[in-house]
Enzyme design. Sequence first.
Site, mmCIF file in Angstrom:
data_model
loop_
_atom_site.group_PDB
_atom_site.id
_atom_site.type_symbol
_atom_site.label_atom_id
_atom_site.label_comp_id
_atom_site.label_asym_id
_atom_site.label_seq_id
_atom_site.Cartn_x
_atom_site.Cartn_y
_atom_site.Cartn_z
ATOM 1 N N PRO A 44 0.820 -1.226 0.000
ATOM 2 C CA PRO A 44 0.000 0.000 0.000
ATOM 3 C C PRO A 44 0.852 1.275 0.000
ATOM 4 O O PRO A 44 0.344 2.349 -0.321
ATOM 5 C CB PRO A 44 -0.837 -0.105 1.278
ATOM 6 C CG PRO A 44 -0.215 -1.174 2.093
ATOM 7 C CD PRO A 44 0.565 -2.057 1.183
ATOM 8 N N GLU A 52 1.589 -7.542 8.593
ATOM 9 C CA GLU A 52 1.720 -6.094 8.799
ATOM 10 C C GLU A 52 2.670 -5.462 7.798
ATOM 11 O O GLU A 52 2.533 -4.319 7.420
ATOM 12 C CB GLU A 52 2.229 -5.822 10.215
ATOM 13 C CG GLU A 52 1.266 -6.251 11.300
ATOM 14 C CD GLU A 52 0.074 -5.323 11.398
ATOM 15 O OE1 GLU A 52 0.276 -4.106 11.404
ATOM 16 O OE2 GLU A 52 -1.065 -5.829 11.462
ATOM 17 N N ARG A 59 -5.199 -8.198 -20.442
ATOM 18 C CA ARG A 59 -6.138 -7.855 -21.519
ATOM 19 C C ARG A 59 -5.500 -6.981 -22.586
ATOM 20 O O ARG A 59 -6.032 -6.842 -23.676
ATOM 21 C CB ARG A 59 -7.416 -7.209 -20.962
ATOM 22 C CG ARG A 59 -7.206 -5.880 -20.294
ATOM 23 C CD ARG A 59 -8.472 -5.415 -19.601
ATOM 24 N NE ARG A 59 -9.508 -4.956 -20.524
ATOM 25 C CZ ARG A 59 -9.482 -3.792 -21.172
ATOM 26 N NH1 ARG A 59 -8.459 -2.963 -21.011
ATOM 27 N NH2 ARG A 59 -10.449 -3.444 -21.984
ATOM 28 N N ASP A 71 -10.397 2.536 -24.619
ATOM 29 C CA ASP A 71 -10.767 2.449 -23.204
ATOM 30 C C ASP A 71 -10.660 3.801 -22.527
ATOM 31 O O ASP A 71 -9.790 4.594 -22.854
ATOM 32 C CB ASP A 71 -9.761 1.567 -22.442
ATOM 33 C CG ASP A 71 -10.033 0.099 -22.625
ATOM 34 O OD1 ASP A 71 -11.125 -0.239 -23.075
ATOM 35 O OD2 ASP A 71 -9.120 -0.679 -22.306
HETATM 36 N N1 ADE Z 1 -1.536 -4.899 0.289
HETATM 37 C C1 ADE Z 1 -2.357 -4.347 1.209
HETATM 38 N N2 ADE Z 1 -2.945 -3.243 0.721
HETATM 39 C C2 ADE Z 1 -2.492 -3.084 -0.558
HETATM 40 C C3 ADE Z 1 -2.725 -2.113 -1.580
HETATM 41 N N3 ADE Z 1 -3.545 -1.079 -1.413
HETATM 42 N N4 ADE Z 1 -2.074 -2.276 -2.735
HETATM 43 C C4 ADE Z 1 -1.219 -3.303 -2.924
HETATM 44 N N5 ADE Z 1 -0.966 -4.243 -1.999
HETATM 45 C C5 ADE Z 1 -1.592 -4.137 -0.822
#
Ligand code: ADE
Length: 244
Positions: A90, A117, A154, A169
Amino acid sequence: MKIDIITLFPEMFDSPLSHSMMKRAIEKDLLEVNMVNFRRFGSGKHQHVDDTPYGGGAGMLLKPEPIFQSIEEINQRSPMTNKRIILMDPAGKPFDQSMAEEFSQEEHLVFICGHYEGYDERIRSLVTDEVSLGDYVLTGGELASMVMMDAAVRLIPGVLGNEVSAETDSHSSGLLEHPHYTRPAEYKGMAVPEVLMNGNHKLIEEWRHMESLKRTFERRPDMLEKRKLTDQEKAWIKQWQEKD
Ligand code: ADE
C-alpha cells in the site's frame, strides 16, 4: 507472457484465472501462470513465514528467507527470462493504466503478495517495482495483484478479440470514454442522441471527442491537468465553464 505469483493463498486465484479474459489468454497460450506458495520455505515444524519486529512494536513481519527462496526457485525454473518483480505494497507507487501497458509488454511478471503487517526491509532489495492498488489497505496483496494482472493481460496483443476496444478504453487516451448507446432508439422516454443515428462519421467522431472531454472535465478534472489541450478542447471547456 509468464506470471509467477508468490503467495500463501494460491487458491484465491482459481476463479479469476478460470474465467473470461485470463482464461482465454491461458487457453490461447498467450499466458502461463504459476503459483509459488512460500509456506514451503517457512522455518521450523510449523513452517513460520513471519516474525516479530526488531526494536519492538505491534504486528508481524514477513521474514526474508521464504521470499528470497521463492525468487531463487523461479530463477532456476526460468533462468533466461527478463523479469519484472513487483511487490504488492500500500506504500508503493499507485497503479494506473500506463503501468498496465508497461506490464503487458513484459516477458515475465512476478508478483509478491504479503499478508501480514509488512515486509522485512531486505525483501525490497529483490524487487524492480513496489506498487499499490490505491490509497486503502487490503488484507493482503492477492486481490491487488489479480487486478493488476487482469489490467495487463487484456492488453497483450491477441487476448482481446477487438484490438480497437483497448485503445479507446477510458484512461488509455488520457480521457474517460464517451457515452455509448445501443437499440432501442428510445427507452422509457430516453432518446439516443440524434447525431449517432445520422451516419455522418465526422460529426460522430467530433461528438464522441467532445463528450469524452466533457465527462472527464466533470468527473475527473485532475486528469486534464496532465493533458496538453488542443485549441478546440480549450474552447469547449471555456463554454462549459461559462455555463456554470
Ligand atoms: N496490500 C495491502 N494493501 C495493498 C494495496 N492497497 N495495494 C497493494 N498491496 C496491498
